[in-house]
Design an enzyme around this catalytic site. Structure first.
Site, PDB file in Angstrom:
ATOM      1  N   LYS A 195     101.592  40.082  78.120  1.00 36.73           N
ATOM      2  CA  LYS A 195     102.341  38.852  77.819  1.00 36.73           C
ATOM      3  C   LYS A 195     103.819  39.150  78.033  1.00 36.73           C
ATOM      4  CE  LYS A 195     104.482  36.669  75.169  1.00 36.73           C
ATOM      5  NZ  LYS A 195     105.874  36.238  75.502  1.00 36.73           N
ATOM      6  N   GLY A 248     110.445  45.005  71.421  1.00 31.63           N
ATOM      7  CA  GLY A 248     111.225  43.806  71.123  1.00 31.63           C
ATOM      8  C   GLY A 248     111.957  43.959  69.811  1.00 31.63           C
ATOM      9  N   SER A 249     112.117  42.838  69.109  1.00 31.78           N
ATOM     10  CA  SER A 249     112.941  42.839  67.903  1.00 31.78           C
ATOM     11  C   SER A 249     112.196  43.429  66.706  1.00 31.78           C
ATOM     12  CB  SER A 249     113.374  41.410  67.578  1.00 31.78           C
ATOM     13  OG  SER A 249     112.245  40.613  67.313  1.00 31.78           O
ATOM     14  N   THR A 250     112.957  43.933  65.752  1.00 34.50           N
ATOM     15  CA  THR A 250     112.363  44.509  64.550  1.00 34.50           C
ATOM     16  C   THR A 250     111.603  43.445  63.768  1.00 34.50           C
ATOM     17  OG1 THR A 250     114.200  46.032  64.477  1.00 34.50           O
ATOM     18  CG2 THR A 250     112.895  45.874  62.491  1.00 34.50           C
ATOM     19  N   GLY A 253     108.357  42.854  65.426  1.00 34.26           N
ATOM     20  CA  GLY A 253     107.557  44.067  65.236  1.00 34.26           C
ATOM     21  C   GLY A 253     106.880  44.081  63.871  1.00 34.26           C
ATOM     22  N   GLU A 270     108.269  49.632  69.814  1.00 38.72           N
ATOM     23  CA  GLU A 270     109.590  50.140  70.208  1.00 38.72           C
ATOM     24  C   GLU A 270     110.568  49.017  69.899  1.00 38.72           C
ATOM     25  OE1 GLU A 270     112.699  50.356  71.557  1.00 38.72           O
ATOM     26  OE2 GLU A 270     112.162  50.648  73.667  1.00 38.72           O
ATOM     27  N   CYS A 304     117.730  48.945  74.790  1.00 38.57           N
ATOM     28  CA  CYS A 304     117.316  49.356  73.445  1.00 38.57           C
ATOM     29  C   CYS A 304     118.079  50.590  72.996  1.00 38.57           C
ATOM     30  CB  CYS A 304     115.807  49.582  73.398  1.00 38.57           C
ATOM     31  SG  CYS A 304     115.188  50.656  74.685  1.00 38.57           S
ATOM     32  N   GLU A 401     121.721  45.485  65.305  1.00 36.16           N
ATOM     33  CA  GLU A 401     121.678  45.566  66.764  1.00 36.16           C
ATOM     34  C   GLU A 401     122.244  44.277  67.347  1.00 36.16           C
ATOM     35  OE1 GLU A 401     117.769  45.444  68.806  1.00 36.16           O
ATOM     36  OE2 GLU A 401     118.493  47.180  69.923  1.00 36.16           O
TER      37      GLU A 401
HETATM   38  P1  NAI Z   1     111.560  39.063  70.473  1.00 37.80           P
HETATM   39  O1  NAI Z   1     111.135  40.234  69.698  1.00 37.80           O
HETATM   40  O2  NAI Z   1     111.394  37.707  69.880  1.00 37.80           O
HETATM   41  O3  NAI Z   1     110.789  39.038  71.893  1.00 37.80           O
HETATM   42  C1  NAI Z   1     110.144  40.136  72.503  1.00 37.80           C
HETATM   43  C2  NAI Z   1     108.751  39.722  72.965  1.00 37.80           C
HETATM   44  O4  NAI Z   1     107.963  39.380  71.828  1.00 37.80           O
HETATM   45  C3  NAI Z   1     108.710  38.502  73.869  1.00 37.80           C
HETATM   46  O5  NAI Z   1     107.689  38.664  74.830  1.00 37.80           O
HETATM   47  C4  NAI Z   1     108.316  37.392  72.910  1.00 37.80           C
HETATM   48  O6  NAI Z   1     107.666  36.311  73.553  1.00 37.80           O
HETATM   49  C5  NAI Z   1     107.349  38.113  72.006  1.00 37.80           C
HETATM   50  N1  NAI Z   1     107.167  37.491  70.687  1.00 37.80           N
HETATM   51  C6  NAI Z   1     108.053  36.780  69.962  1.00 37.80           C
HETATM   52  N2  NAI Z   1     107.503  36.378  68.793  1.00 37.80           N
HETATM   53  C7  NAI Z   1     106.237  36.864  68.779  1.00 37.80           C
HETATM   54  C8  NAI Z   1     105.166  36.805  67.840  1.00 37.80           C
HETATM   55  N3  NAI Z   1     105.295  36.159  66.680  1.00 37.80           N
HETATM   56  N4  NAI Z   1     104.009  37.435  68.141  1.00 37.80           N
HETATM   57  C9  NAI Z   1     103.878  38.096  69.288  1.00 37.80           C
HETATM   58  N5  NAI Z   1     104.837  38.178  70.216  1.00 37.80           N
HETATM   59  C10 NAI Z   1     106.011  37.574  69.969  1.00 37.80           C
HETATM   60  O7  NAI Z   1     113.064  39.289  70.887  1.00 37.80           O
HETATM   61  P2  NAI Z   1     114.170  38.160  71.214  1.00 37.80           P
HETATM   62  O8  NAI Z   1     114.091  37.039  70.232  1.00 37.80           O
HETATM   63  O9  NAI Z   1     114.028  37.790  72.615  1.00 37.80           O
HETATM   64  O10 NAI Z   1     115.496  38.999  70.985  1.00 37.80           O
HETATM   65  C11 NAI Z   1     116.023  39.137  69.667  1.00 37.80           C
HETATM   66  C12 NAI Z   1     116.654  40.481  69.436  1.00 37.80           C
HETATM   67  O11 NAI Z   1     115.651  41.479  69.518  1.00 37.80           O
HETATM   68  C13 NAI Z   1     117.694  40.927  70.457  1.00 37.80           C
HETATM   69  O12 NAI Z   1     118.952  40.401  70.161  1.00 37.80           O
HETATM   70  C14 NAI Z   1     117.633  42.417  70.295  1.00 37.80           C
HETATM   71  O13 NAI Z   1     118.429  42.809  69.196  1.00 37.80           O
HETATM   72  C15 NAI Z   1     116.185  42.687  69.983  1.00 37.80           C
HETATM   73  N6  NAI Z   1     115.443  43.112  71.195  1.00 37.80           N
HETATM   74  C16 NAI Z   1     115.183  44.443  71.358  1.00 37.80           C
HETATM   75  C17 NAI Z   1     114.563  44.882  72.519  1.00 37.80           C
HETATM   76  C18 NAI Z   1     114.256  46.320  72.752  1.00 37.80           C
HETATM   77  O14 NAI Z   1     114.307  46.783  73.871  1.00 37.80           O
HETATM   78  N7  NAI Z   1     113.876  47.070  71.749  1.00 37.80           N
HETATM   79  C19 NAI Z   1     114.218  43.954  73.604  1.00 37.80           C
HETATM   80  C20 NAI Z   1     114.481  42.572  73.296  1.00 37.80           C
HETATM   81  C21 NAI Z   1     115.089  42.184  72.133  1.00 37.80           C
END
Ligand code: NAI
Ligand code: MG
Length: 499
Positions: A195, A248-250, A253, A270, A304, A401
């Site tokens: 996804k 993705g985000s904490t 996670g 991660e 990240c 972050e």
């Molecule tokens: P996010 O964590 O919402 O998105 C990452 C992925 O998770 C996307 O594919 C999203 O569709 C999916 N996702 C979102 N909600 C979900 C759920 N309830 N169940 C399963 N999958 C879900 O991150 P977002 O909102 O795009 O960014 C927010 C913050 O997260 C950023 O400002 C940054 O601080 C952090 N982040 C960290 C990353 C890393 O590399 N560790 C990458 C992206 C964001």
């Protein structure tokens, strides 16, 4: 420093992307979402919609999981030998390299990153992930063991694939992240439902095309674009998924951990960081200054492992801050497809607004804006490379972050390694860290004390498929890459025979 790509290729790609919604890939078949929904894909350099992608929901996820389940449980995949899996993975790596320009341009349009970063960080990084993990496919082994129980025994352990894997990836490096999750899963013998992030759905569809062309059996990899709250959540909830691998985000996670309790899925996470960079008085500043600058301005800070908290010794503080501010001023910020661009826009308006909110909060809490701090006038989601001084733990800009081109600089006066380590270890994250010193004893003593999954001394390169990557503390669970990364896609079984 964008090497020229062919302008015809960009024109042709734009026409192709405008010609219809990019499909889902389920059970070897390309098609629309069952409900017909689509996602508008926005060019972050202009704010314009330039493509659409099929938007899967829980029903599409279910079709994909069922296909992955069939492929795992009795389909072609278990019958495929490790050597054959390795061969398919290597073929996919070849195809990715052959289509590198198209993938990198797509990624640059979709995410905004400079073309050369998409090419070397994204495309080449992805093919290296496949080549490295293809090597593991034939080298996943257990051990023979001599039990202590009375009698004569033959006992051994074996590693089996964990099963159907749900992979959820973010938008900051969409292509290489997708491949970095799929590659070890395939090496281990798993099947996958990917996804991608809703902000950047496009390069995954090219990946699907190349997976089909490489000859993977139907259902082994399925790719379903869609929103996190719907498609992502459905994948995490699905009772036929055995493991979730997430970046993705904490906050998401943690939501995944809670949702995975239904069938006690295995979970690796991660979750980003707030990585410290420590510059000692004896550091080679000609190397440390540009590295510290690009460690936070690279990919507009949407990395990240970005070095976002800089600790500098008093005696070199002014020189380091002046050097980074000068680099920020000379950085070529622009459209990722323009030759020479060093930093593109942020991925979305949401992310731009989030970053601008952090910069405002830093100023409110007493930080000094040494440079930048503004969005660029005109279209697109550009934010100036920004340096904040006078920052300290307890400020939001230091504790959280930001995921944007915003550096917080702090100074230290004494050389006591424990004091420096305590400052660097503050906060909830522990993903990465960097140290600059010519005194390797000091460097390694600090490395031993840092609570971070990665420590880079005097540069130390980027992400490598052979080096474990992951977080201490709230930066995640488990490790990707290296032997640990492949083994995270296996279950360990003990077999004993009384002779
Ligand atoms: P996010 O964590 O919402 O998105 C990452 C992925 O998770 C996307 O594919 C999203 O569709 C999916 N996702 C979102 N909600 C979900 C759920 N309830 N169940 C399963 N999958 C879900 O991150 P977002 O909102 O795009 O960014 C927010 C913050 O997260 C950023 O400002 C940054 O601080 C952090 N982040 C960290 C990353 C890393 O590399 N560790 C990458 C992206 C964001
Ligand atoms: Mg989100």
């Amino acid at each position: 420093m964008n090497a020229p790509f062919s302008p015809e290729a960009l024109t042709a790609l734009r026409a192709e992307l405008a010609s219809g919604a990019r499909p889902l890939f389920i059970d070897g078949v390309f098609g629309p979402a069952a409900a017909g929904a689509t996602i508008d894909v926005i060019d972050p350099a202009t704010g314009d919609v330039f493509a659409t992608a099929a938007c899967g929901d829980a029903g599409d996820i279910d079709r994909a999981v069922q296909a992955a389940r069939r492929a795992f449980d009795g389909g072609a995949w278990p019958a495929t030998t490790p050597a054959m899996r390795a061969r398919l993975m290597t073929r996919l790596a070849d195809l990715i390299e052959a289509h590198g320009e198209r993938i990198a341009l797509t990624e640059s349009l979709d995410n905004g990153m400079p073309f050369m970063m998409a090419k070397f960080g994204g495309v080449m990084g992805a093919s290296e992930q496949l080549r490295y993990n293809a090597g593991w496919a034939t080298k996943i082994t257990g051990e023979t063991v001599t039990p202590s129980a009375p009698g004569e025994w033959h006992a051994f352990s074996r590693r089996e694939p964990v099963g159907v894997v749900g992979a959820i990836v973010p938008w900051n490096f969409p292509f290489v992240m997708a491949v970095a999750k799929i590659a070890p899963a395939l090496a281990a013998g798993c099947t996958v439902v990917l996804k991608p992030a809703e902000q950047t759905p496009l390069s995954a569809v090219i990946l699907a095309e190349l997976i089909a062309e490489a000859g993977f059996p139907a259902g082994v990899v399925n790719i379903v674009n869609g929103y996190g709250q719907t498609a992502g959540a459905a994948l995490v909830d699905h009772p036929l998924v055995d493991k979730i691998t997430f970046t993705g985000s904490t906050s998401v996670g943690k939501a995944i951990v809670r949702a995975a309790t239904g069938n006690l899925k295995r979970v690796t996470l991660e979750l980003g960081g707030k990585s410290p960079v420590v510059i000692f008085a004896d550091a080679d500043l000609d190397k440390a200054i540009p590295a510290a600058a690009m460690g936070i301005f690279g990919n507009a800070g949407q990395i990240c492992a970005a070095g976002s908290r800089l600790f500098v010794h008093d005696s070199v503080y002014d020189r380091v801050v002046e050097g980074i501010v000068a680099r920020a001023g000379s950085l070529r910020v622009g459209n990722g497809q323009a030759p020479g661009t060093e930093m593109g826009p942020l991925v979305s308006q949401v992310q731009r607004d989030r970053v601008m909110g952090y910069i405002a909060s830093g100023a409110d809490e007493g930080a000094t804006v040494a440079c930048g701090g503004q969005r660029l006038e005109g279209p697109g989601y550009f934010v100036q490379p920004t340096v904040l001084t006078g920052t300290m733990a307890g400020m939001k800009v230091v504790d959280e972050e930001i995921f944007g081109p915003v550096l917080c600089v702090m100074r230290f006066g004494e050389d006591d390694i424990d004091t420096i380590a305590a400052a660097a270890n503050e906060g909830s994250y522990g993903l990465s860290s960097s140290i600059w010193t010519r005194d390797m004893s000091n460097g390694l003593r600090l490395a031993n004390r840092l609570k971070a999954g990665t420590v880079r001394i005097n540069g130390g390169g980027g992400v490598d498929p052979a080096l474990p990557l992951g977080g201490f503390k709230q930066s995640g669970w488990g490790r990707e890459n290296g032997r640990a990364g492949v083994e995270a896609f296996t279950e360990l079984k003990s077999v004993t025979v009384a002779l």
